[in-house]
Scaffold this motif. Structure first.
Motif, short mmCIF file in Angstrom:
data_model
loop_
_atom_site.label_atom_id
_atom_site.label_comp_id
_atom_site.label_asym_id
_atom_site.label_seq_id
_atom_site.Cartn_x
_atom_site.Cartn_y
_atom_site.Cartn_z
N GLU A 40 -6.65 20.78 9.89
CA GLU A 40 -7.54 19.67 9.49
C GLU A 40 -7.70 19.47 7.99
O GLU A 40 -8.50 18.64 7.56
N ASN A 41 -6.91 20.19 7.21
CA ASN A 41 -7.04 20.02 5.76
C ASN A 41 -6.21 18.86 5.23
O ASN A 41 -5.50 18.99 4.25
N PHE A 42 -6.28 17.71 5.90
CA PHE A 42 -5.47 16.59 5.46
C PHE A 42 -6.17 15.77 4.38
O PHE A 42 -7.35 15.47 4.49
N LEU A 43 -5.39 15.44 3.37
CA LEU A 43 -5.92 14.62 2.29
C LEU A 43 -5.01 13.40 2.16
O LEU A 43 -3.85 13.44 2.56
N ILE A 44 -5.57 12.30 1.62
CA ILE A 44 -4.70 11.18 1.27
C ILE A 44 -4.78 10.99 -0.24
O ILE A 44 -5.84 11.12 -0.84
N ILE A 45 -3.62 10.72 -0.82
CA ILE A 45 -3.54 10.53 -2.27
C ILE A 45 -2.98 9.14 -2.53
O ILE A 45 -1.96 8.74 -1.94
N ASP A 46 -3.63 8.42 -3.41
CA ASP A 46 -3.22 7.05 -3.71
C ASP A 46 -2.02 7.06 -4.68
O ASP A 46 -2.16 7.40 -5.85
N SER A 47 -0.85 6.65 -4.16
CA SER A 47 0.34 6.59 -5.04
C SER A 47 0.50 5.17 -5.59
O SER A 47 1.47 4.88 -6.29
N GLY A 48 -0.43 4.28 -5.25
CA GLY A 48 -0.35 2.88 -5.69
C GLY A 48 0.00 1.97 -4.53
O GLY A 48 0.72 2.38 -3.61
N LYS A 49 -0.54 0.76 -4.58
CA LYS A 49 -0.28 -0.20 -3.50
C LYS A 49 1.18 -0.65 -3.58
O LYS A 49 1.65 -1.06 -4.64
N PRO A 50 1.91 -0.56 -2.49
CA PRO A 50 3.32 -0.98 -2.53
C PRO A 50 3.44 -2.48 -2.86
O PRO A 50 2.59 -3.26 -2.44
N THR A 51 4.48 -2.83 -3.61
CA THR A 51 4.70 -4.25 -3.89
C THR A 51 5.32 -4.90 -2.66
O THR A 51 5.22 -6.10 -2.46
N GLU A 52 5.97 -4.09 -1.83
CA GLU A 52 6.65 -4.63 -0.65
C GLU A 52 5.70 -4.61 0.55
O GLU A 52 4.87 -3.72 0.66
N SER A 53 5.90 -5.56 1.45
CA SER A 53 5.11 -5.58 2.69
C SER A 53 5.79 -4.66 3.71
O SER A 53 6.95 -4.27 3.54
N GLY A 95 7.05 2.39 0.21
CA GLY A 95 7.32 1.37 -0.81
C GLY A 95 8.27 2.02 -1.80
O GLY A 95 8.14 3.22 -2.05
N TYR A 96 9.24 1.27 -2.34
CA TYR A 96 10.23 1.93 -3.18
C TYR A 96 10.24 1.52 -4.65
O TYR A 96 10.84 2.18 -5.48
N GLN A 97 9.55 0.41 -4.96
CA GLN A 97 9.64 -0.02 -6.36
C GLN A 97 8.61 0.66 -7.25
O GLN A 97 8.92 1.10 -8.35
N ASN A 98 7.38 0.77 -6.73
CA ASN A 98 6.34 1.37 -7.55
C ASN A 98 5.50 2.34 -6.71
O ASN A 98 5.86 3.49 -6.55
N GLY A 99 4.43 1.84 -6.11
CA GLY A 99 3.64 2.72 -5.24
C GLY A 99 4.23 2.77 -3.84
O GLY A 99 4.99 1.89 -3.44
N SER A 100 3.87 3.82 -3.09
CA SER A 100 4.30 3.91 -1.68
C SER A 100 3.08 3.99 -0.76
O SER A 100 3.16 4.53 0.33
N GLY A 101 1.93 3.50 -1.24
CA GLY A 101 0.72 3.53 -0.42
C GLY A 101 0.06 4.89 -0.47
O GLY A 101 0.23 5.65 -1.43
N MET A 102 -0.71 5.19 0.56
CA MET A 102 -1.40 6.48 0.61
C MET A 102 -0.42 7.57 1.05
O MET A 102 0.23 7.44 2.08
N LEU A 103 -0.35 8.62 0.25
CA LEU A 103 0.48 9.77 0.64
C LEU A 103 -0.40 10.72 1.43
O LEU A 103 -1.58 10.91 1.11
N LEU A 104 0.18 11.30 2.44
CA LEU A 104 -0.51 12.32 3.20
C LEU A 104 -0.22 13.65 2.51
O LEU A 104 0.93 13.89 2.12
N ALA A 105 -1.23 14.48 2.34
CA ALA A 105 -0.98 15.77 1.68
C ALA A 105 -1.69 16.87 2.45
O ALA A 105 -2.77 16.66 3.00
#
Ligand code: PMV
Length: 318
Positions: free
Chosen positions: A174-187, A274-284
């Motif tokens: 249950e030690n799941f965290l989400i990290i903001d890598s930036g909102k993807p530019t792609e849908s 997402g591949y150009q900039n952010g990839s959304g929320m990363l699971l960590a």
């Protein structure tokens, strides 16, 4: 028709594993999370539709799809005017299932308003068409998870047969965290299409990656069942490696993920990526979440703990 307000809510979701390969008939392991979107629909003299800050255009088109589907399915000539407010703490466009939660909650609210009895299956079938309109070729995994709640093993066997099983494990993972890598530019639609192109051009190599994701997803179910933290991390790492081969993880996100691995944790994209900039929320994941909190602070990254949410689609008033 109801002459009072109707409120329905649905949670967000994360992909533990199986995103993208799930579009090609492979299984995915998902869980609903403790973030929610709420739709409150009230009778009105004029039809103002759904209001959500900054998203009016998408929602108008979305409303049209859902309304037409309901009219068609239940042989209705018209839908009485209504106004609907959407509030949510699921960030939009980060891979946390905001669009699935909106589709499901809006569908259920509209059916309740129309005095049409609904169950999870009918809401799934209607909102799936809404999702199709926006995502092109969705698996339905997001929707099944936000409707059902909890941990879910999902598979789209055919367009007409999507099967899923809730996994009621009393897991201590249950030690799941989400990290903001930036909102993807792609849908999501663009990311699914990008993998689609790859699959068309390199069918053998991509099929191999999808097969590996299937094996890993099944192993992850067992690791969860056995609360085998070390194995969960190993599998997430391998799953991420395959997602990177599909080209859905940006360089920036890969950098964050490598750093977490060096610190003894595991991290991956969750959802379309997402591949150009952010990839959304990363699971960590880390056995000691403090290590990740510290890393995030030093690197100025937003981090948040998430939990499995047991309740899926929920009517808030009867
Ligand atoms: O990023 P999201 O929440 O839209 O998740 C998409 C998951 C995919 O597997 C990439 C697509 C799908 O329909 O399953």
């Amino acid at each position: 028709m109801k002459n009072r307000s109707v409120t329905v809510s649905a949670p967000g979701k994360i992909h533990l594993l199986g995103e993208h390969s799930v579009v090609y008939g492979k299984p995915a392991l998902l869980t609903a999370i403790n973030k929610r979107l709420t739709v409150t629909l009230s009778p009105s003299k004029t039809n103002t539709g759904f209001t959500l800050e900054g998203q009016e255009k998408t929602i108008a088109a979305f409303q049209n799809v859902i309304e037409e589907t309901i009219k068609d399915m239940y042989k209705l000539k018209t839908i009485p005017p209504y106004t609907a407010f959407v509030s949510s703490n699921i960030p939009l466009g980060y891979g946390l299932g905001s669009s699935a939660a909106l589709s499901a909650a809006a569908t259920a609210a509209l059916l309740t308003f129309l005095d049409i009895p609904w169950d999870e299956k009918s809401v799934f079938n209607i909102s799936y068409l809404g999702e199709k309109h926006f995502h092109g070729n969705p698996s339905g995994g997001d929707l099944a998870t936000v409707i059902e709640g909890g941990l879910l093993y999902f598979r789209k066997e055919f367009e007409f047969l999507k099967s899923f099983s809730p996994l009621p494990f009393a897991t201590t993972i249950e030690n799941f965290l989400i990290i903001d890598s930036g909102k993807p530019t792609e849908s999501t639609k663009e990311m699914v299409a990008k993998v689609g192109d790859l699959e068309k051009n390199f069918p053998k190599q991509i099929a191999e990656i999808f097969n590996k994701q299937e094996v890993l997803t099944k192993q992850l179910v067992l690791a969860f069942k056995e609360s085998d933290e070390q194995n969960v991390m190993t599998i997430l790492k391998q799953g991420e490696e395959n997602l990177e081969k599909l080209g859905v993880v940006s360089k920036k996100s890969q950098g964050i993920i490598r750093s977490i691995e060096k610190l003894g944790g595991a991290s991956k994209i969750s959802g379309a990526g997402g591949y150009q900039n952010g990839s959304g929320m990363l699971l960590a994941y880390h056995s000691d979440p403090e290590v990740i909190y510290k890393f995030a602070k030093i690197n100025n990254l937003n981090v948040e703990k998430i939990q499995i949410e047991k309740t899926g689609l929920r009517q808030e008033n009867i």
